[in-house]
Design an enzyme around this catalytic site. Sequence first.
Site, short mmCIF file in Angstrom:
data_model
loop_
_atom_site.label_atom_id
_atom_site.label_comp_id
_atom_site.label_asym_id
_atom_site.label_seq_id
_atom_site.Cartn_x
_atom_site.Cartn_y
_atom_site.Cartn_z
N ASP A 67 -41.68 -11.30 23.88
CA ASP A 67 -41.26 -10.09 24.60
C ASP A 67 -42.44 -9.12 24.75
O ASP A 67 -42.32 -8.09 25.40
CB ASP A 67 -40.04 -9.43 23.95
CG ASP A 67 -40.31 -8.94 22.54
OD1 ASP A 67 -41.39 -9.25 21.99
OD2 ASP A 67 -39.43 -8.26 21.97
N SER A 68 -43.60 -9.52 24.21
CA SER A 68 -44.84 -8.79 24.50
C SER A 68 -45.13 -8.80 26.01
O SER A 68 -45.96 -8.02 26.48
CB SER A 68 -46.02 -9.41 23.74
OG SER A 68 -46.07 -10.81 23.96
N LYS A 136 -36.60 -16.98 19.35
CA LYS A 136 -37.13 -16.22 18.21
C LYS A 136 -36.42 -14.88 18.19
O LYS A 136 -36.17 -14.28 19.24
CB LYS A 136 -38.64 -16.01 18.35
CG LYS A 136 -39.22 -15.10 17.26
CD LYS A 136 -40.73 -15.19 17.17
CE LYS A 136 -41.50 -14.34 18.14
NZ LYS A 136 -41.22 -12.90 18.07
N GLU A 138 -36.20 -11.07 15.80
CA GLU A 138 -36.84 -10.24 14.77
C GLU A 138 -35.83 -9.82 13.71
O GLU A 138 -34.66 -9.59 14.02
CB GLU A 138 -37.47 -9.00 15.42
CG GLU A 138 -38.59 -9.33 16.37
CD GLU A 138 -39.28 -8.09 16.94
OE1 GLU A 138 -39.00 -6.95 16.49
OE2 GLU A 138 -40.13 -8.26 17.83
N GLU A 205 -45.87 -11.02 10.85
CA GLU A 205 -46.79 -10.17 11.62
C GLU A 205 -47.19 -8.92 10.83
O GLU A 205 -46.34 -8.29 10.20
CB GLU A 205 -46.12 -9.73 12.94
CG GLU A 205 -46.98 -8.76 13.75
CD GLU A 205 -46.50 -8.51 15.18
OE1 GLU A 205 -45.50 -9.14 15.59
OE2 GLU A 205 -47.13 -7.69 15.85
O1 KIV Z 1 -43.79 -10.96 21.58
C1 KIV Z 1 -44.73 -11.61 21.10
O2 KIV Z 1 -45.71 -11.96 21.78
C2 KIV Z 1 -44.66 -11.95 19.69
C3 KIV Z 1 -45.89 -12.49 19.04
C4 KIV Z 1 -46.96 -11.50 19.00
C5 KIV Z 1 -45.60 -13.11 17.74
O3 KIV Z 1 -43.65 -11.79 19.08
#
Ligand code: KIV
Length: 288
Positions: A67-68, A136, A138, A205
Amino acid sequence: MSTTFTLDTATDRAHPTPRVMRRLTPPTIRARKKDGAIDRPLVMLTAYTVRMAQLLDPHCDILLVGDSLGNVIYGFDSTLPVSLEMMIAHGGAVVRGSYHSVVIVDMPFGSYEASAEHAIRSATRVLKETGCAGIKLEGGEAMAETVAFLSARGIPVMGHVGLTPQAVNMLGGHKVQGKGEAAAAKVLADARAVAEAGAFAMVIEGVVEPVAIDVTRAVPCPVIGIGASAQCDGQVLVSEDMLGMFELVPRFVRRFDELGKRIGAAAEAYAAAVRAREFPGAEQIYAP
Ligand code: KIV
């Protein structure tokens, strides 16, 4: 460095034409860690587009549609505005651009936290509409029930503990986690809870190194570090950070190229050629 693959031409009922490559899967990634140790560190990078997926795929075990992308692609100042629709659009592109790596798609803020049922509704859409292998999410102890619920219903889950950017407002910024005894114990308890709930792997992280090492030793599934330790079971970076697309990057990033500068130089050369009427040249125009 090139990666050598075995050509697999076998067919079966579900695949009447040969699949040239068989993708890695969440269980194969999970199985790489045996008796608390990994055979070879796992390589994970973010990808959001089909072309980037094509370029990164042969070198990675896992492609993460993080989500980056909210920051990197859409220019938001946090990941909070990212929607499920954005993740699905980019997730599908990355699946179409890859054939080797496991593709994992991030669950965006607001798409899974309310309940396990909320999470499975969103995660089901992600898997159905992108073709990715898992998601994924969090969170640690608070998300353990959801991780167990999804895993028991056929949705592989990668956990994410330590600095969790979707909790930026609770954390008061992107601050390194695990400093001091209580904070270290919290990261460890979060990681244990997510692992016991059935996560096939997890990201850790932004934690102090001894905590990253303790977590890596404490949990049976692979632990993939970012801003953590070289002793984790694998590493992940945001690809645009590692490629040098931004002037400012966090301390934990190593720039493996200076693509930002090179793109600027290419654009400058193009602009000069256009203004001098030197482009298009004879090779780029069609004869009558
Ligand atoms: O959103 C993302 O890119 C991430 C990574 C930095 C682990 O969660």
